[in-house]
Design a protein around this motif. Structure first.
Motif, PDB file in Angstrom:
ATOM      1  N   LEU A 240       3.954   4.943  11.212  1.00  0.00           N
ATOM      2  CA  LEU A 240       3.040   4.198  12.074  1.00  0.00           C
ATOM      3  C   LEU A 240       3.363   2.700  12.060  1.00  0.00           C
ATOM      4  O   LEU A 240       3.305   2.030  13.089  1.00  0.00           O
ATOM      5  N   LEU A 241       3.713   2.174  10.893  1.00  0.00           N
ATOM      6  CA  LEU A 241       3.987   0.745  10.768  1.00  0.00           C
ATOM      7  C   LEU A 241       5.270   0.333  11.492  1.00  0.00           C
ATOM      8  O   LEU A 241       5.354  -0.779  12.027  1.00  0.00           O
ATOM      9  N   VAL A 242       6.265   1.199  11.499  1.00  0.00           N
ATOM     10  CA  VAL A 242       7.545   0.843  12.133  1.00  0.00           C
ATOM     11  C   VAL A 242       7.673   1.415  13.540  1.00  0.00           C
ATOM     12  O   VAL A 242       8.711   1.222  14.187  1.00  0.00           O
ATOM     13  N   LEU A 243       6.650   2.082  14.040  1.00  0.00           N
ATOM     14  CA  LEU A 243       6.721   2.710  15.359  1.00  0.00           C
ATOM     15  C   LEU A 243       7.031   1.730  16.490  1.00  0.00           C
ATOM     16  O   LEU A 243       7.755   2.091  17.431  1.00  0.00           O
TER      17      LEU A 243
ATOM     18  N   GLY B 169       0.807  -1.213   0.000  1.00  0.00           N
ATOM     19  CA  GLY B 169       0.000   0.000   0.000  1.00  0.00           C
ATOM     20  C   GLY B 169       0.836   1.256   0.000  1.00  0.00           C
ATOM     21  O   GLY B 169       0.573   2.188  -0.769  1.00  0.00           O
ATOM     22  N   THR B 170       1.873   1.309   0.834  1.00  0.00           N
ATOM     23  CA  THR B 170       2.713   2.502   0.882  1.00  0.00           C
ATOM     24  C   THR B 170       3.548   2.642  -0.394  1.00  0.00           C
ATOM     25  O   THR B 170       3.859   3.761  -0.804  1.00  0.00           O
ATOM     26  N   ARG B 171       3.888   1.516  -1.005  1.00  0.00           N
ATOM     27  CA  ARG B 171       4.684   1.581  -2.241  1.00  0.00           C
ATOM     28  C   ARG B 171       3.881   2.177  -3.396  1.00  0.00           C
ATOM     29  O   ARG B 171       4.433   2.872  -4.254  1.00  0.00           O
TER      30      ARG B 171
ATOM     31  N   ARG C  60       3.184  13.359   2.625  1.00  0.00           N
ATOM     32  CA  ARG C  60       3.075  13.207   4.073  1.00  0.00           C
ATOM     33  C   ARG C  60       2.259  11.982   4.462  1.00  0.00           C
ATOM     34  O   ARG C  60       2.541  11.346   5.482  1.00  0.00           O
ATOM     35  N   LEU C  61       1.238  11.653   3.670  1.00  0.00           N
ATOM     36  CA  LEU C  61       0.421  10.487   3.994  1.00  0.00           C
ATOM     37  C   LEU C  61       1.266   9.215   3.960  1.00  0.00           C
ATOM     38  O   LEU C  61       1.184   8.373   4.861  1.00  0.00           O
ATOM     39  N   ARG C  62       2.062   9.096   2.938  1.00  0.00           N
ATOM     40  CA  ARG C  62       2.939   7.911   2.820  1.00  0.00           C
ATOM     41  C   ARG C  62       3.932   7.862   3.972  1.00  0.00           C
ATOM     42  O   ARG C  62       4.172   6.791   4.552  1.00  0.00           O
ATOM     43  N   GLU C  63       4.517   8.988   4.315  1.00  0.00           N
ATOM     44  CA  GLU C  63       5.475   9.029   5.416  1.00  0.00           C
ATOM     45  C   GLU C  63       4.802   8.714   6.747  1.00  0.00           C
ATOM     46  O   GLU C  63       5.381   8.018   7.598  1.00  0.00           O
ATOM     47  N   ALA C  64       3.566   9.202   6.931  1.00  0.00           N
ATOM     48  CA  ALA C  64       2.852   8.970   8.182  1.00  0.00           C
ATOM     49  C   ALA C  64       2.525   7.490   8.359  1.00  0.00           C
ATOM     50  O   ALA C  64       2.674   6.928   9.453  1.00  0.00           O
ATOM     51  N   ILE C  65       2.065   6.851   7.287  1.00  0.00           N
ATOM     52  CA  ILE C  65       1.729   5.429   7.362  1.00  0.00           C
ATOM     53  C   ILE C  65       2.979   4.597   7.618  1.00  0.00           C
ATOM     54  O   ILE C  65       2.967   3.656   8.424  1.00  0.00           O
TER      55      ILE C  65
END
Length: 268
Positions: free
Chosen positions: A106-109, A90-92, A98-103
């Protein structure tokens, strides 16, 4: 020439010393697991499989913990692989922004977050939901800390996908799911298998989250092993550690056979 040979010899010596440093504790654990006495000594004074027989045929609590670990690891591998792969894909396909960076963040948090903090937070949250001590709670907890690893592995594999074929499929009317299933997934299948392997291994050996989220009926092997260590140290602890090592190898060998060691090393 002499300097090169000396450098090669020092390098090989360092490699063997590092290998010995890694392997020696495993040898000690396996050696103490076949001790005939109730004391943990190495080398063992007498050899016996009495504690292995006790684990598989006499100690119901250890058998239950073993089954719990397998159930949780299997569930974690499936769920973490599905979520991590979906997140990476999905991110790819999202545009830079910013949306891509935010997701992605969140995934690697969970990676930089202390596990004890996650375990405590999940314990309180799942207690409010009434599912603390259940298999779903353990699977969800382990999935939280394994999804980032799956995401990183699959994201690296996606970098080598032929996205021109993907775009062509989309232009010809394929849905995003169809394009992923028919074009992308066949190219990343090996990476997804490797990611599932990583998730299962991490789940089998995870301790803190299992300690906070399990109860008497769902505690996993690392939790029961820790409980036993608090009371008395006997070769049963070494038996459990040996079985966890064997389980990790049992998961690793099929992956290595299917993918090959060189390819697996590149994926991971």
């Amino acid at each position: 020439m002499t300097r090169r040979r000396l450098g090669t010899a020092l390098y090989r010596t360092g490699v063997w010393l590092l290998l010995g440093f890694i392997v020696l504790p495993v040898v000690v654990v396996i050696g103490t697991s076949v001790s005939a006495t109730p004391d943990v000594v190495f080398p063992p004074e007498q050899l016996s499989l009495r504690y292995y027989r006790a684990f598989f045929f006499a100690e119901a609590k250890w058998q239950t913990a073993f089954v719990n670990s397998v159930i949780v690891a299997a569930g974690t591998a499936l769920l973490a692989t599905a979520l991590g792969t979906a997140g990476a894909y999905g991110t790819r396909t999202l545009p830079e922004g910013r949306l891509r960076e935010a997701i992605t963040t969140l995934l690697v948090l969970p990676l930089p977050t202390p596990v004890i903090v996650l375990a405590l937070a999940l314990s309180v949250y799942f207690a409010r939901l009434g599912i603390r001590g259940s298999y779903p709670a353990l699977v969800l907890g382990h999935t939280l800390v394994t999804v980032p690893f799956v995401y990183v592995v699959v994201r690296a594999v996606l970098a080598r996908v032929d996205w021109r074929a993907h775009e062509a499929a989309r232009d010809l009317g394929a849905t995003r799911w169809q394009a992923f299933r028919e074009i992308v997934f066949p190219q990343i299948r090996a990476g997804v298998v490797a990611a599932a392997f990583v998730a299962a291994i991490l789940s089998l050996h995870e301790f803190l989250i299992a300690l906070f989220l399990s109860d008497f009926g769902t505690q996993t092997l690392p939790v029961l092993e820790w409980t036993a260590l608090r009371n008395f140290v006997d070769p049963m602890i070494s038996v459990v550690s040996t079985l966890l090592i064997i389980a990790a190898l049992a998961l690793a060998v099929p992956v290595v056979v299917v993918l090959g060691m060189d390819r697996l090393a590149r994926l991971l």
